[in-house]
Design a protein around this motif. Structure first.
Motif, short mmCIF file in Angstrom:
data_model
loop_
_atom_site.label_atom_id
_atom_site.label_comp_id
_atom_site.label_asym_id
_atom_site.label_seq_id
_atom_site.Cartn_x
_atom_site.Cartn_y
_atom_site.Cartn_z
N ALA A 80 0.83 -1.21 0.00
CA ALA A 80 0.00 0.00 0.00
C ALA A 80 0.86 1.24 0.00
N ALA A 81 0.23 2.36 -0.36
CA ALA A 81 0.88 3.67 -0.27
C ALA A 81 0.19 4.44 0.85
N GLU A 82 0.91 4.68 1.93
CA GLU A 82 0.34 5.44 3.04
C GLU A 82 0.22 6.92 2.68
N MET A 90 7.45 18.58 7.86
CA MET A 90 8.63 17.84 8.31
C MET A 90 8.27 16.38 8.50
N VAL A 91 9.27 15.52 8.36
CA VAL A 91 9.15 14.10 8.66
C VAL A 91 10.33 13.73 9.55
N ILE A 92 10.07 12.95 10.58
CA ILE A 92 11.14 12.43 11.44
C ILE A 92 11.15 10.92 11.28
N VAL A 93 12.31 10.38 10.87
CA VAL A 93 12.43 8.94 10.61
C VAL A 93 13.42 8.32 11.59
N PRO A 94 13.21 7.03 11.93
CA PRO A 94 14.14 6.33 12.82
C PRO A 94 15.30 5.71 12.05
N ALA A 95 16.30 6.51 11.72
CA ALA A 95 17.46 6.01 10.99
C ALA A 95 18.33 5.17 11.92
N GLU A 122 2.42 18.14 9.79
CA GLU A 122 1.77 19.08 8.88
C GLU A 122 1.02 20.09 9.74
N GLY A 123 1.62 21.26 9.93
CA GLY A 123 1.05 22.25 10.82
C GLY A 123 1.07 21.71 12.25
N ASN A 124 -0.09 21.73 12.91
CA ASN A 124 -0.20 21.18 14.27
C ASN A 124 -0.57 19.71 14.25
N ASP A 125 -0.85 19.17 13.09
CA ASP A 125 -1.26 17.76 12.96
C ASP A 125 -0.01 16.88 12.83
N VAL A 126 0.06 15.83 13.65
CA VAL A 126 1.19 14.90 13.60
C VAL A 126 0.64 13.48 13.45
N LYS A 127 1.01 12.82 12.36
CA LYS A 127 0.65 11.42 12.17
C LYS A 127 1.85 10.57 12.57
N LYS A 128 1.59 9.57 13.41
CA LYS A 128 2.69 8.73 13.89
C LYS A 128 2.46 7.29 13.45
N TYR A 129 3.56 6.67 12.98
CA TYR A 129 3.55 5.28 12.55
C TYR A 129 4.70 4.55 13.22
N PHE A 130 4.49 3.29 13.53
CA PHE A 130 5.61 2.45 13.94
C PHE A 130 6.03 1.67 12.71
N ALA A 144 10.91 13.35 -0.65
CA ALA A 144 11.42 12.27 0.19
C ALA A 144 10.59 11.02 -0.08
N ASP A 145 11.27 9.93 -0.36
CA ASP A 145 10.62 8.63 -0.56
C ASP A 145 10.97 7.76 0.62
N ILE A 146 9.96 7.33 1.36
CA ILE A 146 10.18 6.48 2.53
C ILE A 146 9.57 5.12 2.22
N LEU A 147 10.42 4.10 2.22
CA LEU A 147 10.00 2.74 1.91
C LEU A 147 10.15 1.91 3.18
N ALA A 148 9.05 1.34 3.63
CA ALA A 148 9.08 0.54 4.86
C ALA A 148 8.55 -0.85 4.57
N VAL A 149 9.06 -1.83 5.30
CA VAL A 149 8.59 -3.21 5.15
C VAL A 149 7.21 -3.36 5.79
N GLU A 150 7.05 -2.85 6.99
CA GLU A 150 5.78 -2.86 7.70
C GLU A 150 5.60 -1.51 8.38
N ALA A 151 4.37 -1.03 8.46
CA ALA A 151 4.07 0.20 9.19
C ALA A 151 2.66 0.10 9.75
N VAL A 152 2.52 0.56 10.99
CA VAL A 152 1.22 0.53 11.66
C VAL A 152 1.01 1.89 12.31
#
Length: 201
Positions: A80-82, A90-95, A122-130, A144-152
């Motif tokens: 899927a494409a989230e 901004m995006v913060i990723v767990p490198a 995005e503004g005051n809205d923050v979407k969080k994924y594991f 920015a292209d973020i490719l993840a094996v699994e995300a929830v």
């Protein structure tokens, strides 16, 4: 002979050709496709040539001359494409080297991702994924292209199940007798610890 080769290398002019960045390379691949089609027709004249991957790709956006106000993010999973061309602040990723914030105009980077919290601001809205693992590709054109094996999404994770899994894998790690069992248990402990940190965090 070695001295001659070394002296030639040292006296070579400093005006060597530099390799072009991917954003500077023309994206028109019609000449490459035409050569492929011609070669295909010589080998299998009765079968239509297959489409090449470049025929399905959109043209690469140019690198802007001024700093854009938004970062364009594609966040995709194998199934899927989230996010697709989402414009965010901004995006913060767990490198693997630590948490990495990506803003518009970020230097081009490739980062390996480890289990952890990915947050999209995005503004005051923050979407969080594991996310379990993957890669982040940051391009010079503020894409920015973020490719993840699994995300929830973080709000769909049950904290009680995370604690239960963490205690089970910790017990398995303590009682593991072979290297394989230890490695599997350590992966379970690492993932559940990262889940716990993301939830309590």
């Amino acid at each position: 002979m070695f001295r001659q080769a070394a002296s030639r290398l040292l006296t070579r002019s400093t005006t060597t050709l530099r390799r072009l960045y991917s954003t500077e390379v023309a994206t028109d691949a019609s000449s490459g496709d035409a050569a492929f089609v011609e070669a295909w027709k010589k080998v299998a004249p009765n079968i239509d040539p297959p489409k090449t991957p470049i025929q399905f790709m959109e043209p690469r956006p140019p690198t802007p001359s001024t700093l854009p106000s938004k970062l364009t993010v594609n966040f995709v999973l194998p199934y899927a494409a989230e996010l697709s061309k989402a414009e965010v602040d901004m995006v913060i990723v767990p490198a693997t080297t630590g948490q990495m914030g990506i803003l518009p105009g970020h230097v081009p980077t490739i980062a390996e991702l480890k289990p952890g919290l990915l947050s999209v601001h995005e503004g005051n809205d923050v979407k969080k994924y594991f996310i379990s693992s993957g890669f982040a590709f940051v391009h010079s054109n503020s894409y920015a292209d973020i490719l993840a094996v699994e995300a929830v999404p973080l709000d769909r994770i049950d904290p009680a199940q995370v604690q239960k899994g963490l205690s089970e894998f910790t017990q398995k790690l303590n009682s593991a007798s072979t290297d394989l069992d230890k490695a599997e248990a350590q992966i379970g402990v690492d993932v559940h610890s990262a889940l716990n940190s993301a939830l309590t965090g």
